[in-house]
Structure formats: C-alpha cells, structure tokens
Design an enzyme around this catalytic site. Structure first.
Site, PDB file in Angstrom:
ATOM      1  N   HIS A  65      32.213  45.154  46.785  1.00 24.62           N
ATOM      2  CA  HIS A  65      33.495  45.297  47.888  1.00 24.62           C
ATOM      3  C   HIS A  65      33.586  46.085  48.502  1.00 24.62           C
ATOM      4  O   HIS A  65      34.082  46.950  48.268  1.00 24.62           O
ATOM      5  CB  HIS A  65      34.263  45.652  46.278  1.00 24.62           C
ATOM      6  CG  HIS A  65      35.199  44.044  45.733  1.00 24.62           C
ATOM      7  ND1 HIS A  65      35.464  42.360  46.468  1.00 24.62           N
ATOM      8  CD2 HIS A  65      34.630  43.207  44.317  1.00 24.62           C
ATOM      9  CE1 HIS A  65      35.766  42.291  45.811  1.00 24.62           C
ATOM     10  NE2 HIS A  65      35.725  42.263  44.593  1.00 24.62           N
ATOM     11  N   ASP A  94      31.625  40.296  48.087  1.00 24.99           N
ATOM     12  CA  ASP A  94      32.330  39.110  47.844  1.00 24.99           C
ATOM     13  C   ASP A  94      34.160  39.451  48.195  1.00 24.99           C
ATOM     14  O   ASP A  94      34.789  40.517  47.661  1.00 24.99           O
ATOM     15  CB  ASP A  94      32.701  40.710  46.570  1.00 24.99           C
ATOM     16  CG  ASP A  94      33.768  39.263  45.168  1.00 24.99           C
ATOM     17  OD1 ASP A  94      34.656  38.321  45.943  1.00 24.99           O
ATOM     18  OD2 ASP A  94      34.387  39.707  44.004  1.00 24.99           O
ATOM     19  N   ARG A  95      33.996  39.675  49.341  1.00 27.79           N
ATOM     20  CA  ARG A  95      34.865  39.483  50.685  1.00 27.79           C
ATOM     21  C   ARG A  95      36.117  38.587  50.335  1.00 27.79           C
ATOM     22  O   ARG A  95      37.388  38.470  50.802  1.00 27.79           O
ATOM     23  CB  ARG A  95      34.342  39.175  52.412  1.00 27.79           C
ATOM     24  CG  ARG A  95      35.733  39.353  53.131  1.00 27.79           C
ATOM     25  CD  ARG A  95      36.445  40.636  53.074  1.00 27.79           C
ATOM     26  NE  ARG A  95      36.718  41.009  54.279  1.00 27.79           N
ATOM     27  CZ  ARG A  95      38.627  40.707  54.263  1.00 27.79           C
ATOM     28  NH1 ARG A  95      38.325  39.738  53.443  1.00 27.79           N
ATOM     29  NH2 ARG A  95      39.336  40.701  55.629  1.00 27.79           N
ATOM     30  N   LYS A  96      36.045  36.996  49.625  1.00 34.05           N
ATOM     31  CA  LYS A  96      37.422  36.101  49.253  1.00 34.05           C
ATOM     32  C   LYS A  96      38.075  36.208  50.398  1.00 34.05           C
ATOM     33  O   LYS A  96      39.281  36.192  50.222  1.00 34.05           O
ATOM     34  CB  LYS A  96      37.543  36.532  48.419  1.00 34.05           C
ATOM     35  CG  LYS A  96      37.893  36.554  47.024  1.00 34.05           C
ATOM     36  CD  LYS A  96      37.972  37.231  45.989  1.00 34.05           C
ATOM     37  CE  LYS A  96      37.354  36.973  44.289  1.00 34.05           C
ATOM     38  NZ  LYS A  96      36.461  38.297  44.255  1.00 34.05           N
ATOM     39  N   ASP A  99      41.652  32.918  55.650  1.00 33.16           N
ATOM     40  CA  ASP A  99      42.607  33.046  56.458  1.00 33.16           C
ATOM     41  C   ASP A  99      41.928  31.815  57.854  1.00 33.16           C
ATOM     42  O   ASP A  99      41.072  31.116  57.135  1.00 33.16           O
ATOM     43  CB  ASP A  99      42.670  34.138  57.653  1.00 33.16           C
ATOM     44  CG  ASP A  99      43.419  34.397  57.937  1.00 33.16           C
ATOM     45  OD1 ASP A  99      44.337  33.532  58.609  1.00 33.16           O
ATOM     46  OD2 ASP A  99      44.424  35.255  58.583  1.00 33.16           O
ATOM     47  N   GLY A 101      40.279  29.943  60.247  1.00 33.16           N
ATOM     48  CA  GLY A 101      38.522  29.905  61.141  1.00 33.16           C
ATOM     49  C   GLY A 101      38.402  30.774  61.690  1.00 33.16           C
ATOM     50  O   GLY A 101      37.491  31.833  62.016  1.00 33.16           O
ATOM     51  N   TYR A 216      36.441  37.694  28.897  1.00 32.08           N
ATOM     52  CA  TYR A 216      34.689  37.420  28.926  1.00 32.08           C
ATOM     53  C   TYR A 216      35.116  36.456  28.179  1.00 32.08           C
ATOM     54  O   TYR A 216      34.763  36.548  26.806  1.00 32.08           O
ATOM     55  CB  TYR A 216      34.667  39.303  28.339  1.00 32.08           C
ATOM     56  CG  TYR A 216      35.071  40.278  29.274  1.00 32.08           C
ATOM     57  CD1 TYR A 216      33.910  40.585  30.664  1.00 32.08           C
ATOM     58  CD2 TYR A 216      35.832  40.773  29.076  1.00 32.08           C
ATOM     59  CE1 TYR A 216      33.967  40.991  31.665  1.00 32.08           C
ATOM     60  CE2 TYR A 216      36.486  42.453  30.310  1.00 32.08           C
ATOM     61  CZ  TYR A 216      35.648  42.299  30.954  1.00 32.08           C
ATOM     62  OH  TYR A 216      36.307  43.298  31.921  1.00 32.08           O
TER      63      TYR A 216
END
Length: 265
Positions: A65, A94-96, A99, A101, A216
C-alpha cells in the site's frame, strides 16, 4: 465440482495461460516453490525495505500500500525493484481503484506514485462498471501488467457478495487478456477453459481474528478446501515480536504443503 485447474501444477497452468502476467506469476511460483504473498502494510521506507529483504526469499509476490508510506520517494521504488530482482518476486500494489475509467487511467499511470511503471499487478473494485477495466487496461496492458478484481473480501460485514460478485466475474470474463484473477475467498473458475488466479487475504496460522473485523483462515483451508492459489499474509509474519524470516519460511512451507496436497488428491 472441482475445477480442472485445481488438479494442475502451477507450471502446467503457466504454459497455457492466456494472460501474460498470470503466466509469469505461475511460472515464478513453480520455480521458487512458493504461493506466499506478503501484505507489507508498514509506514516507513526503512521498515518496508528491511522486511521485504528478509522475507523476500520465501515470496512469490510482495503486496504494497504505497500511499501509506510516510517518507515515500522514488528511491523506495528503485530499491524495491532491486529486491524483487534479487529475491525473484513480483510486486502487487493493492490500490483498489474504484472510479470511472478516465480517472483511474491517470491514477494508475500518473501522479507521484506512477503505479503502472513499477507494479506488476494492481486491483480494482467492480462498482463503477466495466469502464474501470477499460481505463486501467489502456495503461497497463501495453506494459505487460495484470489486474485483479475484488470479488469477495475477508472483512466481517463486507458487501462484496451476491449480484456484485456475479457481475464482477462476468466483467473479468470479457477482459481475460488483462484481468488475471480475483481477490476472493474461493476458486471462481467455472467454465472448463478459464483459469483465473484466486488470491486470498485473511490467512493466519495462529489466530482467527484481529478485533477489527478481519477473519483468518489457515493455508490448508484456503488452498485445499477452497481451491485458491495464493495466500496473502501480513501481521502473521511481521507482527510485534515475530521473527520475520522464520515466519516467512513457516508460511511458505505451509502454503506449499497445502498446494502439494491439493494437486495429489
């Protein structure tokens, strides 16, 4: 029903995979005998580089991150790339993205992080619709990058289920040249000719939760029982008081043992 990919070795899948980034990752996993991804959620450059160097020998994938690192600079990226080459692992930011395109295209390729220039893999939510894949693909596909979609999450109360998951999977099926797999809790492959890589967070050998909603499961539950391909481990390796090298080796061995059990069944 067990999907055919669950009986194949990583190497066999790599040889016929339609997605170039997925093929590279599967080849690396076979070569290095690891299905471990380290979720390195630390906030200083020194800590990130130190842990990545120590655990690097046991990883196939380093998950970052990058925007939580307080003293981020381009030297951090350059040093991470040196470590990736030294220890033979790939990098997953891990930008996720979540928004439209046109916006994600700039978030991915530009700004201070320039994620596409160094991260082999990134990920996105399916919430905005298929345009998010189109925008990211314009930047990432020419660079040989791969995209994961978030089909399911491991946190308690997550809304990623039902129709959301179904539509996310359908978007992936229409974009298999760029979408290489999913962040998911189970194997999502259904059709005989598809091979999406399933990466699963929330893996631990010692605890069942963290008090903040994270749940977990063991490597065996993830790899054997649910048919996933990579285990994503964070605090179980570098949490307070842990020997990061010993824990890295421990999780690598547990994940690989589970994989060997699966393909031998």
């Amino acid at each position: 029903m067990v999907h055919p990919t669950n009986k194949m070795t990583y190497g066999e899948r790599a040889a016929k995979h339609p997605n170039a980034c997925a093929s590279r990752l599967l080849s690396l996993m076979e070569r290095k005998k690891t299905n471990l991804s380290l979720a390195l959620d630390v906030t200083t450059k020194k800590e990130m580089l130190d842990i990545a160097d120590k655990v690097g020998p046991y990883l196939c994938l380093l998950k970052t991150h990058i925007d939580i690192v307080d003293d981020f600079d381009q030297d951090l990226i350059e040093q991470l790339l040196v470590l990736a080459k030294k220890h033979d692992f790939m990098i997953f930011e891990d930008r996720k993205f979540a928004d439209i395109g046109n916006t994600v295209k700039h978030q991915y390729g530009n700004g201070i992080y320039r994620i596409a220039s160094w991260s082999d893999i990134t990920n996105a939510h399916g919430v905005p619709g298929e345009g998010i894949i189109t925008g990211l693909k314009e930047v990432g596909l020419p660079l040989g990058r791969g995209l994961l979609l978030l089909a399911e999450m491991s946190s308690k109360g997550a809304l990623t289920y039902g129709e959301y998951t179904t539509q996310t999977i359908e978007m992936a099926r229409r974009n298999q040249d760029f979408v290489m797999g999913f962040i998911t809790q189970r194997c999502i492959n259904e059709h005989p000719d598809e091979d999406f890589i399933a990466m699963t967070p929330g893996v631990g050998l010692d605890v069942t939760g963290d008090g903040l909603g994270q749940q977990y499961r063991t490597p065996r539950q993830v790899i054997v029982e649910n048919g996933c391909d990579l285990i994503i481990v964070g605090r179980g390796i570098y949490g307070k008081g842990r020997d990061v090298q010993a824990e890295g080796r421990r999780y690598q061995e547990a994940g690989w043992s589970a994989y060997e059990e699966r393909i031998s069944q």
